[in-house]
Write a protein that holds these residues in place. Structure first.
Motif, mmCIF file in Angstrom:
data_model
loop_
_atom_site.group_PDB
_atom_site.id
_atom_site.type_symbol
_atom_site.label_atom_id
_atom_site.label_comp_id
_atom_site.label_asym_id
_atom_site.label_seq_id
_atom_site.Cartn_x
_atom_site.Cartn_y
_atom_site.Cartn_z
ATOM 1 N N SER A 69 47.133 34.950 40.910
ATOM 2 C CA SER A 69 46.750 34.546 39.550
ATOM 3 C C SER A 69 45.527 35.293 39.031
ATOM 4 C CB SER A 69 46.464 33.041 39.503
ATOM 5 O OG SER A 69 47.575 32.295 39.937
ATOM 6 N N LEU A 70 44.670 35.776 39.931
ATOM 7 C CA LEU A 70 43.392 36.355 39.520
ATOM 8 C C LEU A 70 43.508 37.583 38.623
ATOM 9 C CD1 LEU A 70 41.223 35.912 42.743
ATOM 10 C CD2 LEU A 70 41.341 34.477 40.694
ATOM 11 N N PRO A 71 44.465 38.503 38.846
ATOM 12 C CA PRO A 71 44.527 39.687 37.971
ATOM 13 C C PRO A 71 44.729 39.354 36.497
ATOM 14 C CG PRO A 71 45.809 40.051 39.959
ATOM 15 C CD PRO A 71 45.413 38.612 39.964
ATOM 16 N N ALA A 72 45.271 38.187 36.188
ATOM 17 C CA ALA A 72 45.503 37.821 34.785
ATOM 18 C C ALA A 72 44.224 37.401 34.077
ATOM 19 C CB ALA A 72 46.527 36.694 34.702
ATOM 20 N N LEU A 73 43.161 37.178 34.859
ATOM 21 C CA LEU A 73 41.884 36.750 34.282
ATOM 22 C C LEU A 73 40.934 37.941 34.127
ATOM 23 C CD1 LEU A 73 41.168 33.458 36.237
ATOM 24 C CD2 LEU A 73 41.464 33.654 33.780
ATOM 25 N N GLN A 74 40.325 38.047 32.950
ATOM 26 C CA GLN A 74 39.278 39.041 32.746
ATOM 27 C C GLN A 74 38.033 38.625 33.525
ATOM 28 O OE1 GLN A 74 39.671 41.886 30.930
ATOM 29 N NE2 GLN A 74 41.812 41.298 30.591
ATOM 30 N N ASP A 75 37.122 39.596 33.748
ATOM 31 C CA ASP A 75 35.895 39.295 34.492
ATOM 32 C C ASP A 75 35.105 38.168 33.840
ATOM 33 O OD1 ASP A 75 36.519 41.327 36.247
ATOM 34 O OD2 ASP A 75 35.301 42.829 35.214
ATOM 35 N N ALA A 135 34.160 34.397 35.325
ATOM 36 C CA ALA A 135 32.799 33.853 35.343
ATOM 37 C C ALA A 135 32.756 32.499 34.634
ATOM 38 C CB ALA A 135 31.841 34.837 34.684
ATOM 39 N N ALA A 136 33.475 32.387 33.508
ATOM 40 C CA ALA A 136 33.520 31.119 32.789
ATOM 41 C C ALA A 136 34.184 30.037 33.637
ATOM 42 C CB ALA A 136 34.273 31.293 31.477
ATOM 43 N N LEU A 137 35.243 30.402 34.365
ATOM 44 C CA LEU A 137 35.922 29.451 35.240
ATOM 45 C C LEU A 137 34.993 28.980 36.349
ATOM 46 C CD1 LEU A 137 38.398 27.958 36.276
ATOM 47 C CD2 LEU A 137 39.138 30.083 37.393
ATOM 48 N N THR A 194 36.760 42.700 46.074
ATOM 49 C CA THR A 194 35.389 43.185 46.202
ATOM 50 C C THR A 194 34.969 44.067 45.035
ATOM 51 O OG1 THR A 194 35.634 43.142 48.611
ATOM 52 C CG2 THR A 194 33.794 44.417 47.717
ATOM 53 N N HIS A 195 35.890 44.900 44.529
ATOM 54 C CA HIS A 195 35.518 45.830 43.462
ATOM 55 C C HIS A 195 35.264 45.118 42.131
ATOM 56 C CE1 HIS A 195 39.873 45.379 42.752
ATOM 57 N NE2 HIS A 195 39.621 45.728 41.497
ATOM 58 N N ARG A 196 35.663 43.843 42.032
ATOM 59 C CA ARG A 196 35.443 43.076 40.805
ATOM 60 C C ARG A 196 34.282 42.084 40.922
ATOM 61 N NH1 ARG A 196 40.589 40.225 38.383
ATOM 62 N NH2 ARG A 196 39.067 39.958 36.694
#
Length: 448
Positions: free
Chosen positions: A25-31, A35-37, A55-57
């Motif tokens: 699910s994580l790739p669908a979320l912007q950085d 952070a907001a989540l 790690t790169h994100r």
């Protein structure tokens, strides 16, 4: 937050420790969404969530977190994970994190970094807190004036990953002294054999390393800058401050001002109401409340001095709260306007005399209007003389409150204190004491 992601589903996967589904699910979320989540979750959920982020994100997500959440997260990481995160952060962000760690942990963490990283971060930490030097990043693009545009573009391509911004490049001489700047779009569109000096703009605005961060924000806002170069005492370019850093500063300073104006002390951390403990909230608020209690003792003492006048004309007591509250409100209005104007740089201390004259005229007009408004009711309840006494007192109390509200922030600024300390409760308490003295003094002078 991205609409395609089901927030509740993510929380359920965290609670169930369904790491594989969560990772998908994580790739669908912007950085910024991540952070907001994280900011919405309790610690037992957001800490494992952060560890599932690639790690790169992690560094990009980390940069969007609040300062208190950053510190909590860093303290919870294993040493190897902490080092990996700090290495990926920009130098200014890494320095801020290390500065917030317990001293022993900060020293140990700094010792584990590479020699270059240690040197850069130590140089940033050597600057005063809340200064341009502490806020800046030493990662920027610097060109030489006699290079051709082809040489300059080759240098940009080689160093762009180390730079905080790729919109502007600064021109320095052989010693590193700042000469000017050039827009990168001009480099791209110019002929390859032209010299950088032919495109260089010399009207560059810079700031010294020791400039206060509030002043940095004012400079960037005034001149609408995306990036501000920082120079040392020899005019050597040592770093840059970008607009995103200034936005963080503006939010932090605004929060501090609101807390101070509400008589809530602020310490090394910015108060986060949702995460703050009851003990912390108590300690932040009790100090000023005790001070205000002491101030208000003088108000009670002032009333006791005029006990005879109160006994003689009981109607005076009826109008006392109204008159005193109005004076405090007038003072709060004046202090709010002054604190805001000082914070934005609209006014300076040297402007005090014309501002005082203007506020005096305005407060006299306000006082006369309010005095006239209350005169009829006071005359009806206590007679013409009481009406006159209350009306005159109202006019003078409004003037006194306005003068306190105007001058107190300026006095605090002159004493190198934050003018926001001239908060509404403090101004009101001081105006109350002065108002009581004025009210009963006028009553004694007018009434038989």
């Amino acid at each position: 937050m991205s609409e395609s992601v089901d927030f509740q589903a993510l929380v359920e996967r965290l609670q169930d420790r369904d790491w594989s589904a969560l990772t998908e699910s994580l790739p669908a979320l912007q950085d910024r969404d991540l952070a907001a989540l994280i900011s919405e979750l309790d610690a037992h959920l957001w800490e494992p969530l952060f560890r599932q982020i690639p790690t790169h994100r992690q560094a990009d997500v980390f940069a969007y977190l609040s300062e208190d959440r950053q510190q909590t997260l860093v303290l919870s990481l294993l040493e190897t994970d902490r080092i990996t995160l700090l290495t990926a952060l920009s130098y200014d962000d890494a320095a801020a994190v290390i500065a917030g760690l317990p001293e022993s942990m900060g020293v140990e963490t700094l010792a584990t970094l590479s020699e270059r990283d240690r040197w850069v971060i130590r140089s940033l930490l050597a600057y005063p807190e809340e200064s341009a030097g502490r806020l800046m990043t030493p990662e920027f693009i610097a060109l030489e004036a006699d290079w051709t545009l082809a040489q300059a573009l080759d240098h940009v391509r080689y160093t762009h990953e180390e730079s905080e911004t790729a919109n502007s490049a600064f021109i320095t001489d052989e010693t590193g002294r700042l000469l000017g700047f050039v827009k990168l779009q001009d480099l791209l569109l110019g002929a390859a054999d032209r010299r950088v000096s032919s495109l260089m703009r010399t009207d560059v605005i810079s700031t010294p390393t020791r400039t206060d961060q509030e002043e940095v924000a004012r400079i960037m806002r005034r001149y609408d800058l995306e990036v501000l170069p920082v120079v040392d005492e020899r005019e050597i370019l040592v770093g840059i401050i970008t607009v995103d850093d200034v936005m963080d500063v503006a939010a932090e300073e605004t929060t501090e001002d609101f807390l101070r104006m509400g008589s809530v002390g602020v310490g090394p951390i910015v108060l986060n109401l949702r995460n703050a403990s009851a003990n912390l909230l108590y300690r932040k608020r009790v100090g000023w409340l005790l001070i205000l209690v002491v101030v208000n003792v003088f108000a009670g003492a002032a009333i006791s001095v005029f006990e005879t006048a109160i006994e003689a004309v009981v109607a005076l007591v009826f109008f006392l709260p109204m008159v005193i509250a109005t004076g405090g409100n007038a003072g709060t209005q004046a202090s709010t306007l002054m604190v805001r104007s000082l914070a934005t740089g609209d006014v300076q201390l040297r402007d005090w005399l014309p501002l005082w004259g203007k506020e005096l005229a305005v407060s006299i007009a306000l006082g006369a209007t309010l005095g006239l408004a209350i005169w009829g009711a006071a005359a009806w309840l206590g007679g013409p003389e009481v009406g006159l006494a209350v009306a005159v007192a109202m006019s003078l109390v409004v003037v006194v409150g306005s003068m306190v509200g105007l001058l107190l922030p300026m006095i605090l600024t002159r004493l190198n204190m934050d003018p926001a300390t001239a908060s509404a409760p403090l101004v009101t308490s001081i105006a109350d004491v002065g108002g009581i003295l004025v009210y009963f003094s006028v009553a004694i002078a007018i009434l038989p």
